[in-house]
Structures are given as structure tokens and as C-alpha cells.
Write a protein that holds these residues in place. Structure first.
Motif, PDB file in Angstrom:
ATOM      1  N   SER A 108       0.968  -1.219   0.053  1.00  0.00           N
ATOM      2  CA  SER A 108       0.055  -0.023  -0.207  1.00  0.00           C
ATOM      3  C   SER A 108       0.939   1.261   0.180  1.00  0.00           C
ATOM      4  O   SER A 108       2.096   1.339   0.357  1.00  0.00           O
ATOM      5  CB  SER A 108      -1.091  -0.096   1.282  1.00  0.00           C
ATOM      6  OG  SER A 108      -1.809  -1.018   1.321  1.00  0.00           O
ATOM      7  N   ARG A 109       0.107   2.266  -0.438  1.00  0.00           N
ATOM      8  CA  ARG A 109       0.967   3.649  -0.741  1.00  0.00           C
ATOM      9  C   ARG A 109       0.294   4.635   0.607  1.00  0.00           C
ATOM     10  O   ARG A 109      -0.782   4.773   0.478  1.00  0.00           O
ATOM     11  CB  ARG A 109       0.832   4.122  -1.855  1.00  0.00           C
ATOM     12  CG  ARG A 109       1.342   5.357  -2.209  1.00  0.00           C
ATOM     13  CD  ARG A 109       1.199   6.177  -3.791  1.00  0.00           C
ATOM     14  NE  ARG A 109       1.714   7.528  -3.675  1.00  0.00           N
ATOM     15  CZ  ARG A 109       0.791   8.479  -3.585  1.00  0.00           C
ATOM     16  NH1 ARG A 109      -0.240   8.458  -3.137  1.00  0.00           N
ATOM     17  NH2 ARG A 109       1.427   9.958  -3.739  1.00  0.00           N
ATOM     18  N   PHE A 110       1.291   4.880   1.387  1.00  0.00           N
ATOM     19  CA  PHE A 110       0.862   5.675   2.307  1.00  0.00           C
ATOM     20  C   PHE A 110       0.437   7.301   1.860  1.00  0.00           C
ATOM     21  O   PHE A 110       1.027   7.797   0.861  1.00  0.00           O
ATOM     22  CB  PHE A 110       1.917   6.110   3.761  1.00  0.00           C
ATOM     23  CG  PHE A 110       2.225   5.056   4.301  1.00  0.00           C
ATOM     24  CD1 PHE A 110       1.341   3.908   4.654  1.00  0.00           C
ATOM     25  CD2 PHE A 110       3.416   4.731   5.126  1.00  0.00           C
ATOM     26  CE1 PHE A 110       1.481   2.880   5.559  1.00  0.00           C
ATOM     27  CE2 PHE A 110       3.623   3.474   5.678  1.00  0.00           C
ATOM     28  CZ  PHE A 110       2.761   2.530   6.107  1.00  0.00           C
ATOM     29  N   THR A 111      -0.587   7.580   2.482  1.00  0.00           N
ATOM     30  CA  THR A 111      -1.377   8.974   2.047  1.00  0.00           C
ATOM     31  C   THR A 111      -0.269  10.000   2.754  1.00  0.00           C
ATOM     32  O   THR A 111      -0.253   9.883   3.794  1.00  0.00           O
ATOM     33  CB  THR A 111      -2.732   8.951   2.110  1.00  0.00           C
ATOM     34  OG1 THR A 111      -3.124   8.724   3.515  1.00  0.00           O
ATOM     35  CG2 THR A 111      -3.564   7.979   1.209  1.00  0.00           C
ATOM     36  N   GLY A 112      -0.435  11.200   2.234  1.00  0.00           N
ATOM     37  CA  GLY A 112       0.335  12.427   3.054  1.00  0.00           C
ATOM     38  C   GLY A 112       1.726  11.878   3.379  1.00  0.00           C
ATOM     39  O   GLY A 112       2.268  11.122   2.567  1.00  0.00           O
TER      40      GLY A 112
END
Length: 216
Positions: A108-112
Motif C-alpha cells: 500500500s502507498r501511504f497517503t500524505g
């Protein structure tokens, strides 16, 4: 001309609902339609916040990281070994809170950029302990990958703590594989006592990092 108004629904509500439903349905059963039904809204309402399931999974993984990070407070006096132990113990605990938690988190790609502070702090501590920046990254990521892989396998047997899938009876397995004594006996270490297995495995990884990079 009328302007469409976003629903009275915020992103945090959606993510918290999704994490709760994840424990009931697992990753494969988690759909935007099921989340919308639980929130008593139409599925299109969720698209105000997320373009699709992967974007939602990214935010779920980020929220899991936030909760994990909030429970890790390490002072400058801890050794780099103690730091890797503490961070990865916290990561495993956060993943085990949710069915398929490791699968959601992996890739997953962390947001922020909230996660950058914790990463910066941990890498800085390793560099201050004598690692080069590249070694610090490799050490930190290797330990994290061990934890993700370990929990993925752990949750394949025990989706949630105290819940065990059928087909992993140690005694039955040993009897079935009796012609292969070492392989038969291995089941006792592979498919139970996960707390002990994790601690030993993580210690092996950390000892290997120290031996490889010859840090003090």
C-alpha cells in the motif's frame, strides 16, 4: 445550474468502517458496496473520498500506521537493536488487530507525509549509531519486511488471534508426514507459538544486520 454536494460523510468514517468490516469479511470480501451499505449511503457517495478500492486500502494502511506510530515512543538512549525490536513489535501488533492486516499493509502507498517523521527519526537513529544512510535504509526495510512476511504467514493460519483455520492440526500433520521426521517435527515450530517464533526470528534478523554492517 445545481452543484452536487458531497455527502455528510467524512473520510475517517469510511476508513474506520472499512477496518471494522475487514475483521468480518476479510480482504476479499471487503467491497465499497458493503461499506456503503454499512454506512447507509449509496456506493457513489464513497467516490467523493476514494476513487477505488486500492485508494481506500492505501488510507486504511495509513491509518494502521498512525495507530502503530502513536504507541511507539523511544528516547535517544535506546540502542539501534532495541529500536528495531520495538518498532517491529508494534508493527506486528497493529497488523494482528485486523483480519488480513498484513495483506492490506503490504504494497500500500501511504497517503500524505505523516509517516515521514517516524521514518526520519528511525533512520537518523541508525545513522547516529554508525550506519551509512544506505545501510540504515536496508536495515530498517529488511526488519520490516521480515515482520510483514511473518504476519502474512501467521494470519494464513490464525486470521485473528484465537481463531485457527482448519487443516493446521499439528498432530495430524506429523502423522501424515511421519516418513520425513525432521519435516514432521517442524510443524510444531512453524504453525504454533507465533509470539516466540516472531521474537526469535526478529532477533536473528537484527543479529545478522549487526554482523553484516559491523556496527558497535
Amino acid at each position: 445550474m445545481t452543484t452536487r454536494r458531497p455527502p455528510k460523510l467524512d473520510k475517517k468514517q469510511v476508513v474506520e468502517t472499512a477496518l471494522r468490516l475487514l475483521n468480518e469479511a476479510g480482504l476479499d470480501g471487503l467491497t465499497l458496496r458493503a461499506i456503503a451499505k454499512e454506512l447507509n449511503v449509496q456506493a457513489p457517495a464513497l467516490y467523493w473520498h476514494f476513487k477505488g478500492k486500492q485508494e481506500l486500502l492505501d488510507e486504511m494502511a495509513t491509518e494502521m500506521y498512525r495507530r502503530m506510530d502513536a504507541g511507539v515512543r523511544l528516547g535517544p538512549e535506546v540502542t539501534w537493536q532495541e529500536r528495531l525490536l520495538a518498532v517491529n513489535r508494534a508493527l506486528r501488533a497493529a497488523l494482528l488487530e485486523h483480519r488480513d492486516g498484513a495483506k492490506v499493509f503490504s504494497g500500500s502507498r501511504f497517503t500524505g507525509t505523516e509517516h515521514a517523521l517516524g521514518l526520519e527519526t528511525n533512520l537518523r537513529a541508525l545513522v547516529d549509531a554508525g550506519f551509512t544512510p544506505a545501510q540504515a535504509v536496508r536495515a530498517f526495510s529488511t526488519a520490516s519486511c521480515f515482520t510483514l512476511g511473518f504476519v502474512t504467514e501467521e494470519q494464513g493460519v490464525e486470521p485473528l488471534p484465537g481463531e485457527r483455520r482448519e487443516g493446521y492440526d499439528i498432530t495430524e500433520r506429523a502423522a501424515r508426514m511421519s516418513a520425513f521426521p525432521l519435516a514432521a517435527a517442524a510443524g510444531a515450530d512453524l504453525f504454533q507459538d507465533y509470539d516466540e517464533g516472531f521474537e526469535e526470528g526478529l532477533s536473528l534478523v537484527i543479529a545478522g544486520i549487526g554482523a553484516r554492517y559491523r556496527t558497535p
